[in-house]
Every structure is written in C-alpha cells, then in structure tokens.
Motif scaffolding. Structure first.
Motif, PDB file in Angstrom:
ATOM      1  N   ALA A  20       0.560  -1.211   0.048  1.00 48.52           N
ATOM      2  CA  ALA A  20      -0.011  -0.222   0.103  1.00 48.52           C
ATOM      3  C   ALA A  20       0.951   1.262   0.066  1.00 48.52           C
ATOM      4  O   ALA A  20       1.668   1.203   0.772  1.00 48.52           O
ATOM      5  N   ALA A  21       0.740   2.085  -0.940  1.00 48.59           N
ATOM      6  CA  ALA A  21       1.567   3.225  -1.096  1.00 48.59           C
ATOM      7  C   ALA A  21       0.655   4.520  -0.762  1.00 48.59           C
ATOM      8  O   ALA A  21      -0.646   4.892  -1.274  1.00 48.59           O
ATOM      9  N   SER A  22       1.137   5.672   0.289  1.00 49.87           N
ATOM     10  CA  SER A  22       0.373   6.777   0.542  1.00 49.87           C
ATOM     11  C   SER A  22       0.885   7.960  -0.363  1.00 49.87           C
ATOM     12  O   SER A  22       2.158   7.659  -1.015  1.00 49.87           O
ATOM     13  N   PRO A  23       0.257   9.002  -0.601  1.00 44.84           N
ATOM     14  CA  PRO A  23       0.762   9.925  -1.538  1.00 44.84           C
ATOM     15  C   PRO A  23       2.101  10.693  -0.835  1.00 44.84           C
ATOM     16  O   PRO A  23       2.439  10.512   0.301  1.00 44.84           O
ATOM     17  N   ALA A  24       2.756  11.502  -1.821  1.00 43.35           N
ATOM     18  CA  ALA A  24       3.731  12.274  -1.412  1.00 43.35           C
ATOM     19  C   ALA A  24       3.234  13.327  -0.411  1.00 43.35           C
ATOM     20  O   ALA A  24       2.232  13.825  -0.423  1.00 43.35           O
ATOM     21  N   VAL A  25       4.450  13.709   0.388  1.00 42.77           N
ATOM     22  CA  VAL A  25       4.177  14.706   1.320  1.00 42.77           C
ATOM     23  C   VAL A  25       5.132  15.734   1.237  1.00 42.77           C
ATOM     24  O   VAL A  25       6.395  15.428   0.867  1.00 42.77           O
ATOM     25  N   GLN A  26       5.122  16.973   1.883  1.00 41.02           N
ATOM     26  CA  GLN A  26       6.006  18.076   1.944  1.00 41.02           C
ATOM     27  C   GLN A  26       7.002  17.552   2.909  1.00 41.02           C
ATOM     28  O   GLN A  26       6.944  16.799   3.659  1.00 41.02           O
ATOM     29  N   ARG A  27       8.255  18.110   2.731  1.00 38.79           N
ATOM     30  CA  ARG A  27       9.435  17.779   3.458  1.00 38.79           C
ATOM     31  C   ARG A  27       9.831  16.270   3.535  1.00 38.79           C
ATOM     32  O   ARG A  27       9.904  15.711   4.762  1.00 38.79           O
ATOM     33  N   SER A  28       9.453  15.613   2.386  1.00 45.65           N
ATOM     34  CA  SER A  28       9.558  13.938   2.483  1.00 45.65           C
ATOM     35  C   SER A  28      10.874  13.377   3.151  1.00 45.65           C
ATOM     36  O   SER A  28      11.187  12.318   3.660  1.00 45.65           O
ATOM     37  N   ALA A  29      12.224  14.026   2.469  1.00 42.68           N
ATOM     38  CA  ALA A  29      13.336  13.890   3.049  1.00 42.68           C
ATOM     39  C   ALA A  29      13.450  13.785   4.554  1.00 42.68           C
ATOM     40  O   ALA A  29      14.423  13.097   4.820  1.00 42.68           O
ATOM     41  N   ASP A  30      12.788  14.552   5.290  1.00 44.86           N
ATOM     42  CA  ASP A  30      12.869  14.449   6.604  1.00 44.86           C
ATOM     43  C   ASP A  30      11.558  13.958   7.286  1.00 44.86           C
ATOM     44  O   ASP A  30      11.474  14.218   8.607  1.00 44.86           O
ATOM     45  N   ALA A  31      10.857  13.159   6.724  1.00 46.36           N
ATOM     46  CA  ALA A  31       9.924  12.447   7.137  1.00 46.36           C
ATOM     47  C   ALA A  31      10.115  10.877   7.164  1.00 46.36           C
ATOM     48  O   ALA A  31      10.834  10.378   6.544  1.00 46.36           O
ATOM     49  N   ARG A  32       9.644  10.384   8.218  1.00 47.44           N
ATOM     50  CA  ARG A  32       9.642   8.581   8.358  1.00 47.44           C
ATOM     51  C   ARG A  32       8.331   8.310   8.920  1.00 47.44           C
ATOM     52  O   ARG A  32       7.390   9.298   9.203  1.00 47.44           O
ATOM     53  N   TYR A  33       7.891   7.151   8.774  1.00 51.90           N
ATOM     54  CA  TYR A  33       6.519   6.609   9.217  1.00 51.90           C
ATOM     55  C   TYR A  33       6.921   5.394  10.025  1.00 51.90           C
ATOM     56  O   TYR A  33       7.424   4.492  10.114  1.00 51.90           O
ATOM     57  N   LEU A  34       5.840   5.614  11.065  1.00 52.61           N
ATOM     58  CA  LEU A  34       5.923   4.756  12.354  1.00 52.61           C
ATOM     59  C   LEU A  34       4.617   3.932  12.084  1.00 52.61           C
ATOM     60  O   LEU A  34       3.458   4.395  12.158  1.00 52.61           O
ATOM     61  N   THR A  35       4.831   2.482  11.697  1.00 52.78           N
ATOM     62  CA  THR A  35       3.774   1.722  11.279  1.00 52.78           C
ATOM     63  C   THR A  35       3.368   0.896  12.500  1.00 52.78           C
ATOM     64  O   THR A  35       3.971   0.995  13.660  1.00 52.78           O
ATOM     65  N   GLY A  36       2.250   0.413  12.495  1.00 57.68           N
ATOM     66  CA  GLY A  36       1.505  -0.384  13.653  1.00 57.68           C
ATOM     67  C   GLY A  36       0.563   0.318  14.108  1.00 57.68           C
ATOM     68  O   GLY A  36      -0.377  -0.571  15.035  1.00 57.68           O
ATOM     69  N   ALA A  37       0.277   1.475  14.062  1.00 63.12           N
ATOM     70  CA  ALA A  37      -0.945   2.262  14.786  1.00 63.12           C
ATOM     71  C   ALA A  37      -0.752   3.695  13.765  1.00 63.12           C
ATOM     72  O   ALA A  37       0.241   3.967  13.275  1.00 63.12           O
ATOM     73  N   SER A  38      -2.150   4.253  13.792  1.00 63.59           N
ATOM     74  CA  SER A  38      -2.027   5.472  12.906  1.00 63.59           C
ATOM     75  C   SER A  38      -2.477   6.674  13.613  1.00 63.59           C
ATOM     76  O   SER A  38      -2.392   7.926  13.231  1.00 63.59           O
ATOM     77  N   ASP A  39      -2.872   6.541  15.154  1.00 59.46           N
ATOM     78  CA  ASP A  39      -3.170   7.466  15.747  1.00 59.46           C
ATOM     79  C   ASP A  39      -2.411   7.979  16.700  1.00 59.46           C
ATOM     80  O   ASP A  39      -2.762   8.241  18.048  1.00 59.46           O
ATOM     81  N   ALA A  40      -1.095   8.410  16.462  1.00 62.57           N
ATOM     82  CA  ALA A  40      -0.355   8.880  17.491  1.00 62.57           C
ATOM     83  C   ALA A  40      -0.667  10.222  18.158  1.00 62.57           C
ATOM     84  O   ALA A  40      -1.291  11.004  17.485  1.00 62.57           O
ATOM     85  N   SER A  41      -0.509  10.213  19.192  1.00 66.12           N
ATOM     86  CA  SER A  41      -1.213  11.350  20.186  1.00 66.12           C
ATOM     87  C   SER A  41      -0.247  11.891  21.087  1.00 66.12           C
ATOM     88  O   SER A  41      -0.510  12.934  21.583  1.00 66.12           O
ATOM     89  N   ALA A  42       0.927  11.200  21.608  1.00 64.75           N
ATOM     90  CA  ALA A  42       1.879  11.816  22.451  1.00 64.75           C
ATOM     91  C   ALA A  42       2.998  10.874  22.306  1.00 64.75           C
ATOM     92  O   ALA A  42       3.320   9.684  22.056  1.00 64.75           O
ATOM     93  N   GLY A  43       4.304  11.470  22.535  1.00 64.87           N
ATOM     94  CA  GLY A  43       5.481  10.807  22.257  1.00 64.87           C
ATOM     95  C   GLY A  43       6.691  11.564  23.261  1.00 64.87           C
ATOM     96  O   GLY A  43       6.515  12.631  23.807  1.00 64.87           O
ATOM     97  N   VAL A  44       7.405  10.511  23.971  1.00 65.45           N
ATOM     98  CA  VAL A  44       8.522  10.920  24.865  1.00 65.45           C
ATOM     99  C   VAL A  44       9.694  10.419  24.212  1.00 65.45           C
ATOM    100  O   VAL A  44       9.924   9.174  23.811  1.00 65.45           O
ATOM    101  N   ASP A  45      10.909  11.324  24.521  1.00 69.50           N
ATOM    102  CA  ASP A  45      12.095  10.951  24.088  1.00 69.50           C
ATOM    103  C   ASP A  45      12.746   9.923  25.361  1.00 69.50           C
ATOM    104  O   ASP A  45      12.799  10.323  26.237  1.00 69.50           O
ATOM    105  N   VAL A  46      13.250   8.730  24.690  1.00 72.78           N
ATOM    106  CA  VAL A  46      13.996   7.849  25.553  1.00 72.78           C
ATOM    107  C   VAL A  46      15.477   7.786  25.242  1.00 72.78           C
ATOM    108  O   VAL A  46      16.053   6.804  25.667  1.00 72.78           O
ATOM    109  N   GLY A  47      15.918   8.711  24.502  1.00 70.31           N
ATOM    110  CA  GLY A  47      17.397   8.530  24.204  1.00 70.31           C
ATOM    111  C   GLY A  47      17.856   7.963  23.040  1.00 70.31           C
ATOM    112  O   GLY A  47      17.169   7.032  22.500  1.00 70.31           O
TER     113      GLY A  47
END
Length: 458
Positions: free
Chosen positions: A130-157
């Motif tokens: 499955a392919a999603s469309p191109a996005v702006q700033r694609s070189a700086d983008a990464r995709y986190l798979t397994g869930a789609s509703d990311a709502s909070a994130g915490v840096d763990v180093g």
C-alpha cells in the motif's frame, strides 16, 4: 601371450566393482527439492517520494542447494502504476534477503515474489503493498507503522521515542530515525483496568517517570466513558533500543476535580457544560485535554493544556492551561489542587501539545479545537513557561498533507541557530491510500502509520 597393460587391468577392476555394488554414475545425480519462500510480513506500506520506507525480509531455502545459489525477484504486479516489478529491490545473498519497494502512485498493489532454485524449480509468494501520497518535506519524514493515531511521544534517548496511540492503551517504542514497526510494545489494558481506550493525549517526563493523561472529555458521540478520566505513570529503565517501561500508578478523578474547581470559581471556563451528557468534546466550548508538561523548575506542578475550550469560546479566543499543583499525587488517586489558570494568545488556536527541555524552554503545537484538523492551520510557538509571558510564533506548520500535527518529541536548545525539532502526526482520520478508508479502520497494522518530520527552527 602378452600381458595386458596396467590401465586396462584397473579399468576392468573398476567396472567389476561397480557391477558388484550396484553403483552407477546416475545414482550420484543430485536432486533438488522445491524451494521455499516466506515473508516476515505479508503486508507492507510505503509512500511516494519517501526516504527509507519500511522493508520486509524474505527467507528462502531449497533442499540440496546452498541458499546463496537461489535468486529472488518480483515476477508480477497487479497495479504497475502503483509499483511495478522493477520497483522491487531485493538485497542480500544468503537465506535471508531484504525486500524494499519504491512507490509511484497512491494505492494498492499485489506483488508476486519468485524464488528460483537449482534445477529450474521455483516458488512464489505475494506481498500486499500500500502506498500513501507524497508529502511535503519528504526527505525529513519517516513513518511509524503499527498504529495510525499517534497522540503523544516521549524521548528515551538515542533517537528512540515512546509513542502513545489514542485508539488503544498500548505504548510503542520506535527508532525515530527510521521508518518501520515498533521495536517493542507495552499493552497496559490490564494494568489500567481499562475496558476501552484511555484516549491518551499528553505526556511529560520527569526523571525516569513518564506522566500520561487521557483526554478527560466525552467521546465523539458526547458520551461519558470512565476510562478517559485517567492519568497514569510509567517508569523508564534503560534507554534507546534497550528501553523498558513498567506501569506505575493511576488516578481517575482529575476530570471531576476540574469541573468542581471551575464551578467553585463561577463556571468561568464552562467545564460543567463541556462535560455534560451529549456534549461533543471537540467544540469551541467543549472539554478536551491534549497537552501535559511540568511548570518551570517543578516536579509536582503540571500544566494541563486544553484543546477545548477556547477562552472566551469564540473565534480568536485564547488557549487555556490549568496548573495541577500536586500531579505527583493525582496519579495516585489523590484530589487535585489547582494554581492560577494561564491564558495564552496562540492566534485563535488551541493547545495540541506542550513540551519543555532542561533549560526551561517550551514548545507548543497549536492547532484547531475542531475535529476537521487535517486542513486547519497549525503553528509552533516557543514560550518560557511563565504566566503572563506570551508565547512567540516560530513556525507555521504545513497542512496540505494528511494527518494533524499532534506531538513534540523533545525540545532542542532554542537559543542555537538552526535547532531541529521532531514532530509527529496523528493520521487516524486520514484516507492514506485513496480508497475512502480511514487509517484507524485499516485491517492490517502494517498499513496503519503515523508520520514523524524534522523541522529546522530559526
């Protein structure tokens, strides 16, 4: 009679030995079994124009042959416009290879992968892509798979981040620099005693303790769901890829205490009305929490940031923060006490996330209170965390792409020119693949994903 030459004698002896033992050259012919081919996952997602899309591994084998003698390639596609056979790259030479796909257009494609073994024998398997469309700033983008509703994130180093999803109670550890599935997950349903999602919307880290908050509001149908009235903690051990989480404690009365506090102060913010039966939370006069961070220099006073209401609840209203002065006890079930509320001018936008660094510098993701947030304005503000000091708009965030900006992973030193910040989108309501299905409703977790993007400030 002349003696036979020695070579004739040896030849006759060899022939006699073959005849006596029943051995022949044909008995030594190598036979090869049908090769096998197996994917680590039968579903894979990518994006047009992306950098470093997720990959799958393929394991091949054939009895009677060394795996290095086998070849693997794509032999067929049912949608060449999305991804053709020439867009499939197989690397590696042993029993395990890596398969990557380059997308050309949004949509789905079934790709047939064929292994060819010795003796001309083959086997195939299908990769559902499955392919999603191109996005702006694609070189700086990464995709986190397994869930789609990311709502909070915490840096763990080490570039790793623990991400909450507001559609379940599972925390996921990702390599924030690479697209792909979570490294590790923690399902907290049992620990929380939850039957439904807590609707996790905010997080803040103090030392090795991470505080998490649910939205505290009604669900989208205006119904009260007790599991959403939750704040809880997890304890971090290790860091980076070795990060582990352990459940701490939980409290389930912050919503009630906020309503009672507002009533005692003249219903200034309309919390009682915003939590009433039938009240949808994502309204300009609704009740919905999305930000959580601690006050400057404090490990007990937490800033609770509201997506709704605006103050006053009209176009151009201010964003609201209510300080909870005993959050360390609230997560253990204690009654909340409150400080003086803070009203911030975010250009008519509300708080979608709030994050502080060790220097006491804050970043605020500002967005609409409304539910139609994939196209509404978003902006990033800096702030010093001091009541009465107004935040400064530092960046307008792109809105043409699917997904709403939802989380700041960590705050860099904002005094350094060219500082970089990583943000995460909630793509749950997005139609990623052009078939009218929201990402949260996709049946395969490999196709569900949120996007993380780096931005340069200043």
């Amino acid at each position: 009679m002349r003696p036979l030459p020695l070579r004739v004698i040896w030849s006759a002896a060899a022939a006699a030995l073959v005849s006596a033992t029943g051995l022949s050259g044909s008995a030594h012919a190598v036979t090869y079994g049908t090769p096998t081919i197996k994917l680590s996952a039968s579903y894979l997602s990518g994006a047009v124009g992306s950098t470093g899309d997720p990959v799958v591994t393929v394991t091949v084998a054939q009895s009677g042959a060394d795996a290095s003698a086998l070849t693997v390639a794509a032999s067929r596609t049912n949608k060449a416009g999305v991804a053709g056979t020439g867009d499939v790259r197989v690397t590696g030479t042993g029993g395990t290879r890596t398969v990557a796909v380059t997308a050309h257009a949004q949509g789905y494609a079934d790709l047939t992968l064929k292994v060819t073994g010795l003796g001309g024998k083959t086997a195939t398997t299908t990769l559902h892509y499955a392919a999603s469309p191109a996005v702006q700033r694609s070189a700086d983008a990464r995709y986190l798979t397994g869930a789609s509703d990311a709502s909070a994130g915490v840096d763990v180093g080490g570039g790793y981040v623990v991400v909450a999803n507001d559609e379940d109670n599972t925390l996921r550890l990702y390599d924030g620099a690479a697209s792909g599935a979570p490294v590790r997950t923690w399902d907290l349903d049992d620990a929380l005693g939850a039957d439904k999602e807590v609707d996790i919307e905010g997080a803040a880290r103090v030392g090795n303790t991470v505080y998490w908050t649910g939205s505290l509001g009604n669900n989208k149908d205006g119904e009260y769901k007790a599991d959403r009235n939750t704040v809880f903690t997890t304890t971090v051990s290790g860091s980076g890829a070795a990060t582990q989480l352990a459940f701490g404690s939980a409290g389930h009365r912050l919503r009630d205490d906020l309503v009672a506090w507002d009533k005692a102060n003249g219903n200034r913010y309309g919390f009682a009305a915003g939590t009433a039966a039938g009240q949808v939370p994502k309204q300009i006069d609704g009740f919905n929490v999305e930000g959580l961070e601690f006050a400057p220099g404090s490990t007990t006073t937490a800033y609770v940031g509201f997506r709704a209401p605006l103050v006053p609840p009209r176009t151009g209203g201010k964003a609201l923060i209510v300080p909870v002065t005993d959050m360390d006890q609230v997560v253990r079930g204690a009654k909340a006490t409150f400080g003086t509320p803070i009203e911030l001018d975010l250009g008519g936008l509300a708080i979608r996330d709030l994050r502080r660094n060790d220097q006491g510098q804050y970043l605020i993701v500002a967005g609409s209170w409304a539910a139609d947030d994939n196209s509404d304005p978003y902006a990033l503000y800096s702030w010093d965390g001091v009541a009465g000091h107004q935040p400064v708009r530092v960046l307008d965030l792109p809105t043409a792409d699917a997904g709403g900006w939802e989380s700041v992973v960590s705050v860099p030193d904002l005094s350094v020119a060219g500082a970089r910040v990583q943000l995460i989108t909630d793509d749950g309501a997005a139609d990623l693949y052009g078939d009218g299905v929201e990402a949260k409703d996709l049946t395969h977790p490999e196709w569900q994903k949120s996007r993380t993007t780096w931005f340069t400030l200043g």
